[in-house]
Design a protein around this motif. Sequence first.
Motif, mmCIF file in Angstrom:
data_model
loop_
_atom_site.group_PDB
_atom_site.id
_atom_site.type_symbol
_atom_site.label_atom_id
_atom_site.label_comp_id
_atom_site.label_asym_id
_atom_site.label_seq_id
_atom_site.Cartn_x
_atom_site.Cartn_y
_atom_site.Cartn_z
ATOM 1 N N UNK A 161 83.611 132.971 -14.237
ATOM 2 C CA UNK A 161 84.901 133.900 -13.779
ATOM 3 C C UNK A 161 85.642 134.223 -15.133
ATOM 4 N N UNK A 162 86.400 135.390 -14.849
ATOM 5 C CA UNK A 162 87.164 135.824 -16.003
ATOM 6 C C UNK A 162 88.168 134.495 -16.665
ATOM 7 N N UNK A 163 88.433 134.662 -17.944
ATOM 8 C CA UNK A 163 89.011 133.510 -18.598
ATOM 9 C C UNK A 163 90.442 133.237 -17.894
ATOM 10 N N UNK A 164 91.085 134.283 -17.249
ATOM 11 C CA UNK A 164 92.408 134.066 -16.661
ATOM 12 C C UNK A 164 92.431 133.480 -15.203
ATOM 13 N N UNK A 165 91.232 133.398 -14.660
ATOM 14 C CA UNK A 165 90.927 133.411 -13.241
ATOM 15 C C UNK A 165 91.360 131.610 -13.176
ATOM 16 N N UNK A 166 92.232 131.489 -12.139
ATOM 17 C CA UNK A 166 92.594 130.168 -11.725
ATOM 18 C C UNK A 166 91.400 129.244 -11.065
ATOM 19 N N UNK A 167 91.437 128.241 -11.555
ATOM 20 C CA UNK A 167 90.183 127.348 -11.068
ATOM 21 C C UNK A 167 91.083 125.831 -10.531
ATOM 22 N N UNK A 168 90.333 125.145 -9.976
ATOM 23 C CA UNK A 168 90.522 123.689 -9.592
ATOM 24 C C UNK A 168 89.621 122.868 -10.132
ATOM 25 N N UNK A 192 84.493 122.020 -11.710
ATOM 26 C CA UNK A 192 85.221 123.111 -11.849
ATOM 27 C C UNK A 192 85.078 124.162 -10.513
ATOM 28 N N UNK A 193 86.071 124.359 -9.502
ATOM 29 C CA UNK A 193 86.040 125.377 -8.575
ATOM 30 C C UNK A 193 86.860 126.588 -8.565
ATOM 31 N N UNK A 194 86.338 127.757 -9.013
ATOM 32 C CA UNK A 194 86.932 128.920 -9.022
ATOM 33 C C UNK A 194 87.691 129.393 -7.914
ATOM 34 N N UNK A 195 88.994 129.814 -7.789
ATOM 35 C CA UNK A 195 89.545 130.145 -6.776
ATOM 36 C C UNK A 195 88.693 131.105 -5.610
ATOM 37 N N UNK A 255 80.354 132.518 -5.167
ATOM 38 C CA UNK A 255 80.516 132.131 -6.408
ATOM 39 C C UNK A 255 79.775 130.912 -6.556
ATOM 40 N N UNK A 256 80.021 130.290 -7.890
ATOM 41 C CA UNK A 256 79.496 129.050 -8.097
ATOM 42 C C UNK A 256 80.290 127.796 -8.257
ATOM 43 N N UNK A 257 79.983 126.684 -8.507
ATOM 44 C CA UNK A 257 80.573 125.494 -9.042
ATOM 45 C C UNK A 257 80.072 124.802 -10.025
ATOM 46 N N UNK A 258 81.049 124.436 -10.820
ATOM 47 C CA UNK A 258 80.423 123.744 -12.291
ATOM 48 C C UNK A 258 80.738 122.163 -12.265
#
Length: 332
Positions: A192-199, A217-220, A114-117
């Motif tokens: 990621x999908x709109x409902x995916x949890x991110x930090x 923004x770091x996806x789970x 995955x990627x970090x934003x």
Amino acid sequence: MSGEILSQNEIDALLSALSTGEMDAEELKKEEAERKVKVYDFKRALRFSKDQIRSLTRIHDNFARLLTTFYSAQLRTYIHINVASVDQLPYEEFVRSIPKMTVLNVFQVQPLEGNVLMEINPHIAFAMMDRLMGGHGFGGGKADGLTEIETKIMSNLFEKSLENYKEAWSTIVDIETEMANFEVNPQFIQMVSPNETVIVISLNTQIGGTSGMINLCIPYVVLEPIIPKLSAHYWMQSDRKDPKPSEQKLLQQSIHLAQVPVIAELGSAEVTIQDFMQMQIGDVIQLDSSVESPLVLKVGQRAKFTAQPGILNRKIAVQVIDHLARGEEDGE
């Protein structure tokens, strides 16, 4: 029962009501059980514990300090960056919280998937670019009006800063950062999908007289493989971790090559300050040991052996006779 604190009179009245039968203890238990039911929003699934959030905060506190040093050197002006908050929320909610047109850097953190934003408020981004171009750090400008040259300048600056992110994570995992995309419209980036949890880590940023936010923004899915390493238990284990065999061997070699002073002590004596001040060349000081007594051999400041004096190859030397017992060592 409610969470408020009862006075002694209220406690007495409650106990009295229970004893007389005015109140039923079973009904109170039932009411208490009903109050324990909480509403759970599956769109805001909490996948990270408070312990893991604290670990992420600690990592990004270090990242904020590294960024402060990096940007201060690059821009030659007052920079201050610190962690404002660390939250977990749906990706869709994060996208709604940032400006419609902003500066977005998407980067990879291999070997993690995955990627970090990284989202930089336009006021901060333009202030940085203004300083690089020799200005005073003016933060005006719109993200959707970037020229190719401005885009290149900004992306190069932010790409260089990613080395600091690699260093901030080095205590947990070794990563390699690489810029994947530069964008100004968050609608064009669907990590990621709109409902995916991110930090979401929000960094308060001040450059001269301009202030704003930098959001990470770091996806789970990125953190999932290393979630066990974000617990306090892992941090304590890593502190007590035994060295590897290769490290032990290297440590032994280093110890064997270490130099320590070895002192052969002929004896000692106590003199007054007055005698010491009046001492002249040729004066004799009587020691507390006889000529027949063995010498004490010290390693560092600790007595370890007994020895006898002699000569070896026309040089004064001592021969080790015996090893002092532990009690005798400690008594020295």
